[in-house]
Design a protein around this motif. Structure first.
Motif, PDB file in Angstrom:
ATOM      1  N   CYS A   1       0.841  -1.198   0.000  1.00  0.00           N
ATOM      2  CA  CYS A   1       0.000   0.000   0.000  1.00  0.00           C
ATOM      3  C   CYS A   1       0.875   1.247   0.000  1.00  0.00           C
ATOM      4  O   CYS A   1       1.863   1.331   0.742  1.00  0.00           O
ATOM      5  CB  CYS A   1      -0.903  -0.015   1.235  1.00  0.00           C
TER       6      CYS A   1
ATOM      7  N   HIS B   1       0.229   4.060   1.123  1.00  0.00           N
ATOM      8  CA  HIS B   1       0.059   4.927   2.283  1.00  0.00           C
ATOM      9  C   HIS B   1       1.205   4.686   3.258  1.00  0.00           C
ATOM     10  O   HIS B   1       2.180   5.415   3.253  1.00  0.00           O
ATOM     11  CB  HIS B   1      -1.324   4.670   2.935  1.00  0.00           C
ATOM     12  N   LEU B   2       1.135   3.623   4.032  1.00  0.00           N
ATOM     13  CA  LEU B   2       2.203   3.373   5.003  1.00  0.00           C
ATOM     14  C   LEU B   2       2.816   1.987   4.839  1.00  0.00           C
ATOM     15  O   LEU B   2       3.494   1.500   5.747  1.00  0.00           O
ATOM     16  CB  LEU B   2       1.671   3.551   6.435  1.00  0.00           C
ATOM     17  N   GLY B   3       2.563   1.356   3.720  1.00  0.00           N
ATOM     18  CA  GLY B   3       3.296   0.129   3.418  1.00  0.00           C
ATOM     19  C   GLY B   3       2.688  -1.176   3.892  1.00  0.00           C
ATOM     20  O   GLY B   3       3.385  -2.191   3.945  1.00  0.00           O
ATOM     21  N   CYS B   4       1.410  -1.181   4.246  1.00  0.00           N
ATOM     22  CA  CYS B   4       0.772  -2.452   4.598  1.00  0.00           C
ATOM     23  C   CYS B   4       0.511  -3.263   3.334  1.00  0.00           C
ATOM     24  O   CYS B   4       0.639  -2.770   2.220  1.00  0.00           O
ATOM     25  CB  CYS B   4      -0.547  -2.194   5.328  1.00  0.00           C
TER      26      CYS B   4
ATOM     27  N   CYS C   1      -7.051  -2.030   1.653  1.00  0.00           N
ATOM     28  CA  CYS C   1      -6.044  -2.020   2.721  1.00  0.00           C
ATOM     29  C   CYS C   1      -6.752  -1.719   4.032  1.00  0.00           C
ATOM     30  O   CYS C   1      -7.224  -0.597   4.243  1.00  0.00           O
ATOM     31  CB  CYS C   1      -4.968  -0.977   2.437  1.00  0.00           C
TER      32      CYS C   1
ATOM     33  N   CYS D   1      -5.706  -1.293   6.956  1.00  0.00           N
ATOM     34  CA  CYS D   1      -5.014  -0.459   7.943  1.00  0.00           C
ATOM     35  C   CYS D   1      -5.728   0.870   8.135  1.00  0.00           C
ATOM     36  O   CYS D   1      -6.058   1.259   9.241  1.00  0.00           O
ATOM     37  CB  CYS D   1      -3.571  -0.220   7.517  1.00  0.00           C
ATOM     38  N   HIS D   2      -5.959   1.568   7.040  1.00  0.00           N
ATOM     39  CA  HIS D   2      -6.623   2.874   7.136  1.00  0.00           C
ATOM     40  C   HIS D   2      -7.656   3.049   6.027  1.00  0.00           C
ATOM     41  O   HIS D   2      -8.065   4.147   5.715  1.00  0.00           O
ATOM     42  CB  HIS D   2      -5.597   4.008   7.070  1.00  0.00           C
ATOM     43  N   GLY D   3      -8.020   1.941   5.382  1.00  0.00           N
ATOM     44  CA  GLY D   3      -9.149   1.978   4.454  1.00  0.00           C
ATOM     45  C   GLY D   3      -8.870   2.419   3.028  1.00  0.00           C
ATOM     46  O   GLY D   3      -9.777   2.904   2.349  1.00  0.00           O
ATOM     47  N   SER D   4      -7.662   2.263   2.546  1.00  0.00           N
ATOM     48  CA  SER D   4      -7.417   2.608   1.140  1.00  0.00           C
ATOM     49  C   SER D   4      -8.041   1.555   0.225  1.00  0.00           C
ATOM     50  O   SER D   4      -7.983   0.353   0.511  1.00  0.00           O
ATOM     51  CB  SER D   4      -5.914   2.724   0.860  1.00  0.00           C
TER      52      SER D   4
ATOM     53  N   PRO E   1      -6.539   7.028   2.276  1.00  0.00           N
ATOM     54  CA  PRO E   1      -5.411   7.946   2.396  1.00  0.00           C
ATOM     55  C   PRO E   1      -4.218   7.683   1.466  1.00  0.00           C
ATOM     56  O   PRO E   1      -3.330   8.528   1.372  1.00  0.00           O
ATOM     57  CB  PRO E   1      -4.965   7.757   3.857  1.00  0.00           C
TER      58      PRO E   1
HETATM   59  S1  FES Z   1      -1.155   1.437   4.921  1.00  0.00           S
HETATM   60 FE1  FES Z   1      -2.764   1.046   3.529  1.00  0.00          FE
HETATM   61  S2  FES Z   1      -4.282   2.454   4.130  1.00  0.00           S
HETATM   62 FE2  FES Z   1      -2.663   2.875   5.488  1.00  0.00          FE
END
Ligand code: FES
Length: 154
Positions: free
Chosen positions: A92, A94-97, A116, A118-121, A133
């Protein structure tokens, strides 16, 4: 200094796509990163093609195999003549999930691609960011088809 043989072996990998049926996905590892490979259905391809560019948050194809700054059309996210195959780095932006969407029962999100948690991407069926995000589309790795059903990544 020349890289030793083991480092060279990791630099590129070959993947046989023949066993991956339409609608299936596999994940392989390349340089420590998950590579998502999805054999897209006609519906998934059509949905990706129908999206107007103006609806895309990230307009860049994020594909080192096409011209720099090429637009994020479905064609520019895949290899010519190989549209069913979407091959991406499964991280991802965003932050790499690692997004969900590879396993049959996974939540693929509102756009039928990847989600994703983690934060809904949410990514569409061309791996382009549509909601949440993450700022960029999922990146495409350097790869080429070495035969009709084999690819070399890296
Ligand atoms: S790491 Fe994927 S939405 Fe934050």
């Amino acid at each position: 200094m020349n890289p030793d043989a083991s480092a060279q072996a990791l630099a590129s990998i070959e993947v046989d796509l023949a066993p991956v049926e339409v609608g299936q996905a596999i994940t392989v590892m390349w340089r420590g990163k998950p590579i998502f490979i999805r054999h897209r259905t006609d519906k998934e391809i059509e949905e990706a093609k129908e999206v107007p560019m103006s609806e895309l948050r990230d307009q860049d194809a994020r594909n080192p195999n096409v011209d720099a700054n090429a637009p994020a059309t479905d064609a520019n996210r895949t290899a010519e003549g190989k549209e069913p195959w979407l091959i991406m780095i499964g991280i991802c932006t965003h932050l790499g999930c690692i997004p969900k969407g590879q396993a049959p029962g996974d939540n693929k999100g509102e756009y039928g691609g990847w989600f994703c948690p983690c934060h809904g991407s949410q990514y569409d069926t061309a791996g382009r960011i549509r909601k949440g995000p993450a700022p960029e589309n999922l990146w495409i790795p350097p790869y080429e088809f070495t035969s009709d059903t084999k690819i070399k990544i890296g």
